[in-house]
Each structure stands twice: as structure tokens, then as C-alpha cells.
Design a protein around this motif. Structure first.
Motif, PDB file in Angstrom:
ATOM      1  N   ALA A  20       0.853  -1.112   0.014  1.00  0.00           N
ATOM      2  CA  ALA A  20       0.104   0.000  -0.010  1.00  0.00           C
ATOM      3  C   ALA A  20       0.804   1.321  -0.066  1.00  0.00           C
ATOM      4  N   LEU A  21       1.711   1.232   0.833  1.00  0.00           N
ATOM      5  CA  LEU A  21       2.657   2.244   1.073  1.00  0.00           C
ATOM      6  C   LEU A  21       3.536   2.698  -0.536  1.00  0.00           C
ATOM      7  N   GLY A  22       3.678   1.528  -0.952  1.00  0.00           N
ATOM      8  CA  GLY A  22       4.769   1.627  -2.248  1.00  0.00           C
ATOM      9  C   GLY A  22       3.881   2.238  -3.593  1.00  0.00           C
ATOM     10  N   LEU A  23       2.454   1.939  -3.223  1.00  0.00           N
ATOM     11  CA  LEU A  23       1.755   2.270  -4.545  1.00  0.00           C
ATOM     12  C   LEU A  23       1.496   3.760  -4.203  1.00  0.00           C
ATOM     13  N   LEU A  24       1.617   4.109  -3.120  1.00  0.00           N
ATOM     14  CA  LEU A  24       1.227   5.707  -3.044  1.00  0.00           C
ATOM     15  C   LEU A  24       2.548   6.558  -3.277  1.00  0.00           C
ATOM     16  N   LEU A  25       3.852   6.075  -2.906  1.00  0.00           N
ATOM     17  CA  LEU A  25       5.039   6.742  -3.063  1.00  0.00           C
ATOM     18  C   LEU A  25       5.331   6.734  -4.531  1.00  0.00           C
ATOM     19  N   HIS A  26       5.268   5.757  -5.488  1.00  0.00           N
ATOM     20  CA  HIS A  26       5.659   5.613  -6.828  1.00  0.00           C
ATOM     21  C   HIS A  26       4.438   6.242  -7.709  1.00  0.00           C
ATOM     22  N   PRO A  27       4.992   6.568  -8.962  1.00  0.00           N
ATOM     23  CA  PRO A  27       4.193   7.262  -9.885  1.00  0.00           C
ATOM     24  C   PRO A  27       2.866   6.749 -10.433  1.00  0.00           C
ATOM     25  N   THR A  28       1.771   6.424  -9.495  1.00  0.00           N
ATOM     26  CA  THR A  28       0.609   5.677 -10.129  1.00  0.00           C
ATOM     27  C   THR A  28      -0.651   6.855  -9.979  1.00  0.00           C
ATOM     28  N   ASP A  29      -1.681   6.396 -10.181  1.00  0.00           N
ATOM     29  CA  ASP A  29      -2.857   6.991 -10.162  1.00  0.00           C
ATOM     30  C   ASP A  29      -2.967   7.645  -8.621  1.00  0.00           C
ATOM     31  N   LEU A  30      -3.051   7.098  -7.839  1.00  0.00           N
ATOM     32  CA  LEU A  30      -2.996   7.425  -6.317  1.00  0.00           C
ATOM     33  C   LEU A  30      -1.956   8.445  -6.106  1.00  0.00           C
TER      34      LEU A  30
END
Length: 261
Positions: A20-30
Motif C-alpha cells: 500500500a505504501l509503495g503504491l502511494l510513493l511510486h508514480p501511480t494514479d493514487l
């Protein structure tokens, strides 16, 4: 709590939080929504992941329906388990567990891992390090459902950050999202198959243990019906999700097997 159980629960928490943290820190929609100040969906996603982790611990640590001895039941007068067992047919003998020496209600089974008999035993789940039984089975289904939604959302988010190029530099900068997406796809397939199979068995009012070991279970072999506990999809689902009390399965069994035709 054993060392094995502690390790599994710690691994689940670390994996869920790390993804979850990685998806927020990487260039994603979130991540783009956070940068634009649109915090609603990112907050909902984090709350969803947090709920799945809390449900995991709840299902993992709660009593799945351990069968108590007669002395323990008498000591707790409010215990739901102190139900009247109807007279048993001579063809079906109520047995005492040879391991924990308690009288087993119908559909209970002794778990060699937990070292307890469990009411309406479904299976022992190594991922939650606990049995799935009459008390925690409904919550286990809720957990799988929320986990599936979180995984589908996480998979979509990881995919949104992947822009494929044939270069080592691209791979170096996108390895986390790529590995996350692969892991999420694997977990999604497993959780989806588990959820579908459990919902099917619940709709038939049978358990994984009964489904897999039908010909070795005496009360099923001796039954005049293929499934003596099946009362129709609607009533089966209602009893499973909405009943606040433990069920005297003996009453349903003998009523269904010997009711007038």
C-alpha cells in the motif's frame, strides 16, 4: 501465540502495508491524486487496506468455535454452546474425542494443529494460523471479500504506473510496480477462488471438510439425504450470516432425515 503464528501475522501485515505504501510513493494514479490535493480516493484506499488487516487479525485470533468440556460449559451459564442435544439414532453414535476428551457435537472435528475440537469445522487455514469454524467463518468470508476489493484496487493502481519500454533503465525504475502487480495478481486469483468456493459451499450448507471427506464421515454416510443440512440457498445463507447463536445441527439432521414424505 506461537512463533509460527507470530511470523505469519507479521509477514501479512508487512506485505499489506509495504504494498500500500509503495503504491502511494511510486508514480501511480493514487500518487497523482495526492499531488493534486485530491485525497478522497487515496484515504479510502488506505482505510480499506487497514480494514483488511484488522479483519485478518480478528479472524486469526478469535475463537473459531472450540468445543468446551462439560465442566467448562457449566462454569459459564451464559455459554451459547450449552444447547440440548436430541436423542441420537443408534446408527449415529455421538463420540468423545480421543485427543481432548470432549463430547463432539455433530459437524465438529478435532484439529491436530490447534489441538482443539472445533464446531462446524471447515478447515485449518495456515495463512491465518487458526481454524475456520462456526464462530469465525462468517467473518472469514467478510475478510476475503474486503481483501479481494483491496487487491483489485491495488492491481489497477500498480498497472496505472507501468509504461512499458524495452530498456534496463525502465526496468530499474519500475521493478517495484512490476513485482507488486505480479504479486497482487497471484493473491487476487487465490482469494477469488477461495471466496467463490466458500460461497458455493455455504449456499449448500456444507463445509470444506465435509465436501472433501464425505465418504469418511459417519453422519453423512448414514444419512438418507445427500446433504441433510441443506435447507435451500436462502435459508442456508440466512443461517450462516445472520444467526447470532450456535446451531444444534443434530436437530436439523434428524428432522430432515426422518420427516414424513
Amino acid at each position: 501465540m506461537g512463533a509460527g503464528g507470530l511470523g505469519v501475522r507479521a509477514a501479512h501485515t508487512a506485505l499489506s502495508g509495504g504494498l500500500a505504501l509503495g503504491l502511494l510513493l511510486h508514480p501511480t494514479d493514487l500518487r497523482e491524486q495526492v499531488e493534486r490535493g485530491e485525497l478522497l480516493l487515496p484515504v479510502i484506499f488506505i482505510v480499506l487496506v487497514l480494514c483488511s488487516v484488522l479483519l485478518y487479525f480478528k479472524v486469526s485470533l478469535m475463537d473459531p468455535g472450540f468445543v468446551k468440556s462439560e465442566e467448562e460449559v457449566k462454569a459459564d451459564k451464559n455459554e451459547e454452546q450449552s444447547i440440548v442435544i436430541p436423542q441420537v439414532s443408534s446408527s449415529i453414535k455421538m463420540r468423545h474425542c480421543g485427543y481432548c476428551m470432549v463430547k463432539q457435537p455433530m459437524r465438529a472435528k478435532h484439529c491436530q494443529v490447534c489441538q482443539h475440537c472445533v464446531r462446524r469445522y471447515d478447515h485449518h487455514c495456515p495463512w491465518i494460523e487458526n481454524c475456520v469454524g462456526e464462530k469465525n467463518h462468517p467473518l472469514f468470508i467478510v475478510y476475503l471479500s474486503i481483501q479481494l476489493v483491496a487487491l483489485l484496487w491495488g492491481g489497477h493502481t500498480a498497472w496505472s504506473g507501468l509504461y512499458f519500454k524495452q530498456s534496463w533503465d525502465w526496468l530499474k525504475h519500475n521493478i517495484f510496480l512490476l513485482m507488486s502487480f505480479i504479486l497482487i495478481v497471484i493473491f487476487t486469483i487465490v482469494v477469488l477462488l477461495l471466496l467463490i468456493s466458500h460461497l458455493y459451499l455455504i449456499s449448500c450448507n456444507t463445509t470444506t471438510w465435509e465436501f472433501m471427506s464425505y465418504h469418511r464421515i459417519s453422519y453423512l454416510r448414514h444419512s438418507e439425504l445427500e446433504n441433510p443440512f441443506d435447507q435451500g440457498v436462502v435459508l442456508n445463507l440466512w443461517r450462516f450470516f445472520c444467526s447470532c447463536h450456535l446451531t444444534a445441527w443434530e436437530k436439523i439432521y434428524f428432522h430432515r432425515n426422518y420427516e414424513p414424505v
